[in-house]
Design a protein around this motif. Structure first.
Motif, short mmCIF file in Angstrom:
data_model
loop_
_atom_site.label_atom_id
_atom_site.label_comp_id
_atom_site.label_asym_id
_atom_site.label_seq_id
_atom_site.Cartn_x
_atom_site.Cartn_y
_atom_site.Cartn_z
N SER A 69 0.92 -1.18 0.01
CA SER A 69 0.28 -0.04 -0.15
C SER A 69 0.73 1.53 -0.37
CB SER A 69 -1.02 0.18 1.21
OG SER A 69 -1.85 0.71 1.21
N ARG A 70 2.10 1.29 1.09
CA ARG A 70 2.58 2.13 0.83
C ARG A 70 3.94 2.86 -0.41
NH1 ARG A 70 5.85 0.45 5.48
NH2 ARG A 70 7.24 0.10 3.99
N GLU A 71 4.31 1.62 -0.99
CA GLU A 71 4.92 1.74 -2.08
C GLU A 71 3.79 2.04 -3.56
OE1 GLU A 71 7.70 1.77 -2.75
OE2 GLU A 71 8.19 1.23 -1.07
N LEU A 72 2.47 1.82 -3.55
CA LEU A 72 1.28 2.31 -4.69
C LEU A 72 0.98 3.41 -4.15
CD1 LEU A 72 -0.49 -1.60 -4.85
CD2 LEU A 72 1.68 -0.62 -6.06
N ASN A 73 0.71 3.65 -2.77
CA ASN A 73 0.48 5.13 -2.76
C ASN A 73 1.63 5.80 -3.25
OD1 ASN A 73 -1.12 4.84 0.69
ND2 ASN A 73 -1.61 3.74 -0.89
N GLY A 74 2.48 6.41 -3.47
CA GLY A 74 3.79 6.28 -3.39
C GLY A 74 3.91 7.13 -5.59
N LEU A 75 3.10 6.21 -6.21
CA LEU A 75 2.51 6.23 -6.95
C LEU A 75 1.13 6.77 -7.67
CD1 LEU A 75 3.84 2.06 -8.69
CD2 LEU A 75 5.05 4.36 -8.54
N GLY A 76 0.67 7.46 -6.62
CA GLY A 76 -0.27 7.79 -7.19
C GLY A 76 -1.86 7.15 -6.60
N TRP A 77 -1.68 5.63 -6.35
CA TRP A 77 -3.12 4.44 -6.87
C TRP A 77 -3.10 4.40 -5.06
CZ3 TRP A 77 -3.01 -0.66 -8.00
CH2 TRP A 77 -4.72 -1.43 -7.40
N MET A 78 -4.29 5.20 -4.33
CA MET A 78 -4.21 5.58 -3.02
C MET A 78 -4.99 4.11 -2.30
SD MET A 78 -2.17 8.08 -2.46
CE MET A 78 -2.74 8.19 -1.16
N ILE A 79 -4.81 3.78 -2.42
CA ILE A 79 -5.42 1.86 -2.15
C ILE A 79 -4.91 1.57 -0.53
CG2 ILE A 79 -3.21 0.65 -2.75
CD1 ILE A 79 -5.98 -1.77 -3.89
N THR A 80 -5.91 1.23 0.07
CA THR A 80 -5.49 0.91 1.71
C THR A 80 -4.81 -0.77 2.17
OG1 THR A 80 -7.27 -0.05 2.34
CG2 THR A 80 -7.42 2.64 2.49
N PRO A 81 -4.22 -0.56 2.93
CA PRO A 81 -3.84 -1.72 2.96
C PRO A 81 -5.05 -3.35 3.66
CG PRO A 81 -2.71 -1.16 4.94
CD PRO A 81 -3.48 0.65 3.66
N GLU A 82 -5.98 -2.87 3.66
CA GLU A 82 -6.96 -3.45 3.68
C GLU A 82 -7.01 -4.32 1.77
OE1 GLU A 82 -6.54 -1.34 7.83
OE2 GLU A 82 -7.26 -0.64 5.51
N GLU A 83 -7.03 -3.67 1.43
CA GLU A 83 -7.53 -2.88 -0.15
C GLU A 83 -6.79 -4.28 -0.70
OE1 GLU A 83 -10.20 0.82 -1.00
OE2 GLU A 83 -8.42 0.99 -1.19
N CYS A 84 -5.23 -3.92 -0.38
CA CYS A 84 -4.27 -4.14 -1.08
C CYS A 84 -4.80 -6.12 -0.87
CB CYS A 84 -3.26 -4.17 -0.91
SG CYS A 84 -2.39 -2.61 -1.55
N GLU A 85 -4.80 -6.24 0.27
CA GLU A 85 -5.71 -7.73 0.77
C GLU A 85 -5.82 -8.70 0.10
OE1 GLU A 85 -4.52 -10.46 4.41
OE2 GLU A 85 -4.28 -8.29 5.04
N THR A 86 -6.69 -7.43 0.20
CA THR A 86 -7.89 -8.18 -0.94
C THR A 86 -7.78 -8.88 -1.98
OG1 THR A 86 -9.70 -6.86 0.41
CG2 THR A 86 -10.47 -8.26 -1.67
N ALA A 87 -7.91 -8.13 -2.65
CA ALA A 87 -6.91 -7.58 -4.34
C ALA A 87 -6.27 -9.08 -5.27
CB ALA A 87 -6.51 -5.84 -4.80
N PHE A 88 -4.73 -8.39 -3.74
CA PHE A 88 -3.84 -9.12 -4.35
C PHE A 88 -3.11 -9.91 -3.12
CE2 PHE A 88 -3.09 -4.49 -4.94
CZ PHE A 88 -3.25 -4.45 -6.73
N LEU A 89 -4.12 -10.20 -2.78
CA LEU A 89 -3.90 -11.83 -1.86
C LEU A 89 -3.43 -13.41 -2.98
CD1 LEU A 89 -3.97 -13.42 0.78
CD2 LEU A 89 -5.83 -14.15 0.29
#
Length: 236
Positions: free
Chosen positions: A38-58
């Motif tokens: 989430s921290r790395e993607l936020n740095g690219l401009g995608w404001m995705i939360t850790p919870e959303e990352c776990e759901t999307a990328f597990l």
């Protein structure tokens, strides 16, 4: 909903090899990985939360994460994104990650019982080395680990494609129908099914319905896995 016991009862072949996923099955790293991602993607401009990352990328591979990130931000990720993310993951894992309760015990008991087992993960070898080293399992795993990066090097894919599990089976000299896979993700369960292997879905906190849909049988306690497989522990 099919339990692991019920799925195993349907088998007409002996079990000669158990293939473990790493994250969420042996190592409790899913939450930490989602925070770092989430921290790395936020740095690219995608404001995705850790919870959303776990759901999307597990259970997905870094290649798939990059593809979906580029779709979301509408441009290629920087050329140093993959090594930067991997370095951030290794650092976080070396400082914080823990083991799944009962995982080391299960591996030790399988080994004592003479059951062959291997680890097949979409994580890199560097990440797995840190995870197992921090949690005292490095000596158990040894050279039994397989990474999606091995598949990519030869033009194949990690999960949900079956290549990673088939490579693990080939390394052990065991046909797919005599393998059982331990997974906690939909991509991993799909990969096991595509490989022609029985899948047991580890779901300690939820119902595991999404894994059952993929053909997995559910169990909730890793320490119970050796008994679930019917092994006579200590008699190898």
């Amino acid at each position: 909903m099919m339990t692991a016991s019920e799925v195993l009862a349907l088998r007409d072949q002996p079990i000669d090899l158990v293939i473990f996923d790493c994250d969420g099955v042996l190592i409790d790293s899913e939450g930490l990985a989602s925070i770092v991602l989430s921290r790395e993607l936020n740095g690219l401009g995608w404001m995705i939360t850790p919870e959303e990352c776990e759901t999307a990328f597990l259970g997905t591979s870094l290649r798939d994460i990059i593809r979906r990130t580029e779709e979301a931000i509408g441009r290629p990720v920087p050329v140093d994104f993959a090594p930067r993310f991997s370095a951030a993951m290794v650092k976080a894992l070396s400082e914080e990650v823990g083991a799944i309760p009962g995982a080391a015990q299960a591996l030790e008991q399988l080994t004592e019982a003479g059951m062959a087992w291997r680890v097949a993960s979409n994580s890199s070898h560097a990440e797995m080395a840190v995870k197992f080293g921090r949690n005292g399992m490095k000596h158990l795993v040894g050279d039994r680990q397989h990474s999606a990066e091995d598949m990519i090097k030869i033009g194949l894919n990690g999960k949900p494609d079956p290549h990673l599990f088939l490579a693990a089976a080939a390394a052990a000299g065991v046909p797919p129908e005599r393998c059982v896979v331990i997974e906690d993700s939909v991509p991993g369960s799909r990969a096991a099914k595509a490989a022609g292997m029985t899948c047991l879905g580890f779901s300690p906190h939820g119902s595991g319905t999404e894994l059952v849909v993929e053909g997995a049988g559910i169990f909730k306690d890793m320490a119970q896995l050796p008994a679930l497989l019917g092994l006579k522990l200590g008699l190898a």
